[in-house]
Design a protein around this motif. Structure first.
Motif, PDB file in Angstrom:
ATOM      1  N   GLU A 193       0.813  -1.224   0.000  1.00  0.00           N
ATOM      2  CA  GLU A 193       0.000   0.000   0.000  1.00  0.00           C
ATOM      3  C   GLU A 193       0.850   1.279   0.000  1.00  0.00           C
ATOM      4  O   GLU A 193       0.329   2.366  -0.205  1.00  0.00           O
ATOM      5  N   ASP A 194       2.151   1.138   0.212  1.00  0.00           N
ATOM      6  CA  ASP A 194       3.009   2.324   0.258  1.00  0.00           C
ATOM      7  C   ASP A 194       3.932   2.443  -0.950  1.00  0.00           C
ATOM      8  O   ASP A 194       4.860   3.263  -0.964  1.00  0.00           O
ATOM      9  N   ARG A 195       3.690   1.649  -1.961  1.00  0.00           N
ATOM     10  CA  ARG A 195       4.588   1.626  -3.115  1.00  0.00           C
ATOM     11  C   ARG A 195       4.589   2.929  -3.910  1.00  0.00           C
ATOM     12  O   ARG A 195       3.536   3.499  -4.199  1.00  0.00           O
ATOM     13  N   SER A 196       5.785   3.325  -4.290  1.00  0.00           N
ATOM     14  CA  SER A 196       5.969   4.518  -5.117  1.00  0.00           C
ATOM     15  C   SER A 196       5.654   4.196  -6.576  1.00  0.00           C
ATOM     16  O   SER A 196       5.899   3.086  -7.036  1.00  0.00           O
ATOM     17  N   LEU A 197       5.131   5.196  -7.297  1.00  0.00           N
ATOM     18  CA  LEU A 197       4.933   5.023  -8.745  1.00  0.00           C
ATOM     19  C   LEU A 197       6.211   5.334  -9.506  1.00  0.00           C
ATOM     20  O   LEU A 197       6.330   5.058 -10.686  1.00  0.00           O
ATOM     21  N   MET A 198       7.165   5.941  -8.827  1.00  0.00           N
ATOM     22  CA  MET A 198       8.355   6.456  -9.509  1.00  0.00           C
ATOM     23  C   MET A 198       9.594   5.581  -9.328  1.00  0.00           C
ATOM     24  O   MET A 198      10.371   5.415 -10.246  1.00  0.00           O
ATOM     25  N   ASN A 199       9.798   5.069  -8.116  1.00  0.00           N
ATOM     26  CA  ASN A 199      11.019   4.307  -7.819  1.00  0.00           C
ATOM     27  C   ASN A 199      10.623   2.919  -7.329  1.00  0.00           C
ATOM     28  O   ASN A 199       9.915   2.804  -6.338  1.00  0.00           O
TER      29      ASN A 199
END
Ligand SMILES: *Cc1c(COP(=O)(O)O)cnc(C)c1O
Length: 360
Positions: free
Chosen positions: A291-297
């Protein structure tokens, strides 16, 4: 000419269209007979460039009139000091520690006053964003500080902390313009542009007007006082002229692409391709709480250091470069900023599948 798929965390990939346009204008910018690099920052031509860049950024983010936009130097790291210098009236502030950049900002603030650790995800190698609904924030804190997208660990706040009325200061270096954001939720939003916007050497700060005052900490250098920069429209001294011009081109590219809602959809689509693969892979594994995943890295590992190194090497040979994880965490990291095309992510996943078949 052959271009690679560049997954660098920063300085990072820029839109090819922008680079081509800059190349076309290199010797003669719009009939001026000179390159933007050779131009006076006080000239009419350059004034148009910086004003237009600011307006396009304001359009993209819907920045209200009571927020100033500043183009600054010194990198995000210098801004770590500018925040306490300009905001620490009570010499006390709260910091949420979600990775190395937040920690560095926290340590810098300690030079100037009492920096309080409000929460931290250090216990699990910063692989998640802590619960920020009820933090020990007190009324004497001048601000609450976050790093919104953690470039090294690959986490992103999906919900902003409850600051209990204190102003929020956010480092958005690695998620700047990746999706829409409501500037009015913040006192200060800033970021180095070399992750998702332009060439290294520019920091963009969006600051609520009432926070820009003469009441700064004693000893604050003139250049680091936001009021100096705001009163002079970022032209107190020579700004990084050429870099701001490239940022301006990226803003125009983003507008042409359809703005930040469209970028968000594209970024979600790209990230999903990679995360979906990681979630079912027998060899590769994502390192961040879902649920905390970045879209960028997007950091990932095989669980075997030698295999990680082999992957990074073979990927580079196949044209997928800069996939090595940050030196402090190891493994791999794919940074898939705005300018990374969907095809780059699709082809990377194809390559990962092949590597998995050969090595699992
Ligand atoms: C890269 C980065 C920084 C440091 O930027 P510099 O411009 O090199 O000082 C700070 N914060 C975040 C989130 C970053 O990704």
């Amino acid at each position: 000419m052959s271009r690679v798929y560049n997954f660098s965390a920063g300085p990072a990939v820029l839109p090819e269209e922008v680079l081509k346009e800059a190349a076309d204008e290199m010797l003669d910018y719009q009939g001026s007979g000179m390159s933007v690099m050779e131009m006076s920052h006080r000239s009419k031509v350059y004034d148009n460039i910086i004003k237009e860049a600011e307006q396009d950024l304001r359009d993209l983010l819907n920045i209200p009139d009571n927020y100033k936009v500043l183009f600054l130097q010194g990198g995000a790291s210098q801004f770590f000091a500018e925040v306490p210098m300009n905001l620490m009236k009570n010499r006390k502030a709260g910091y949420i520690l979600t990775g190395q950049w937040a920690k560095k900002a926290f340590q810098e603030a300690k030079i100037y006053g009492e920096a309080v650790e409000l929460a931290s995800s250090a216990d699990e190698t910063f692989s998640y964003i802590p619960d920020c609904s009820d933090l020990p924030i007190t009324d004497d804190m001048d601000y609450v500080y976050i790093c919104e997208n953690n470039t090294i660990y690959g986490t992103k706040y999906k919900k902003l902390p409850n600051t209990k009325g204190r102003i929020l200061v956010s480092d958005v270096s690695s998620c700047f313009l990746s999706e829409p954001m409501d500037v009015t939720n913040y006192g200060v939003v800033y970021g180095g542009v070399q992750k998702n916007i332009g060439p290294a050497g520019v920091v963009i700060a969006i600051i609520r007007e009432d926070l820009i005052t003469d009441d700064v900490l004693p000893g604050t250098p003139t250049m680091l006082k936001w009021k100096t920069q705001a009163d002079n429209d970022s032209l107190y001294n020579t700004p990084p002229c050429y870099n701001i011009y490239i940022c301006g081109k990226v803003f125009k590219w983003l507008k042409k692409m359809g703005g930040l809602s469209v970028m968000k959809e594209r970024n979600e689509e790209k990230a999903k391709i990679l995360y979906d693969f990681l979630d079912q892979s027998r060899l590769f594994k994502g390192t961040v709480r879902k649920e905390d995943r970045s879209l960028m890295n997007v950091p990932f590992v095989t669980g075997n250091e030698e295999l990680d190194a082999k992957f990074v090497k073979e990927a580079a040979a196949a044209g997928f470069v800069n996939l090595k994880g940050h030196r402090t965490v190891g493994g791999m990291r794919a940074s898939i900023y705005n300018a990374m095309p969907k095809a780059g992510v699709e082809k990377l996943v194809e390559f990962m599948k092949k590597f998995e078949e050969e090595n699992a």
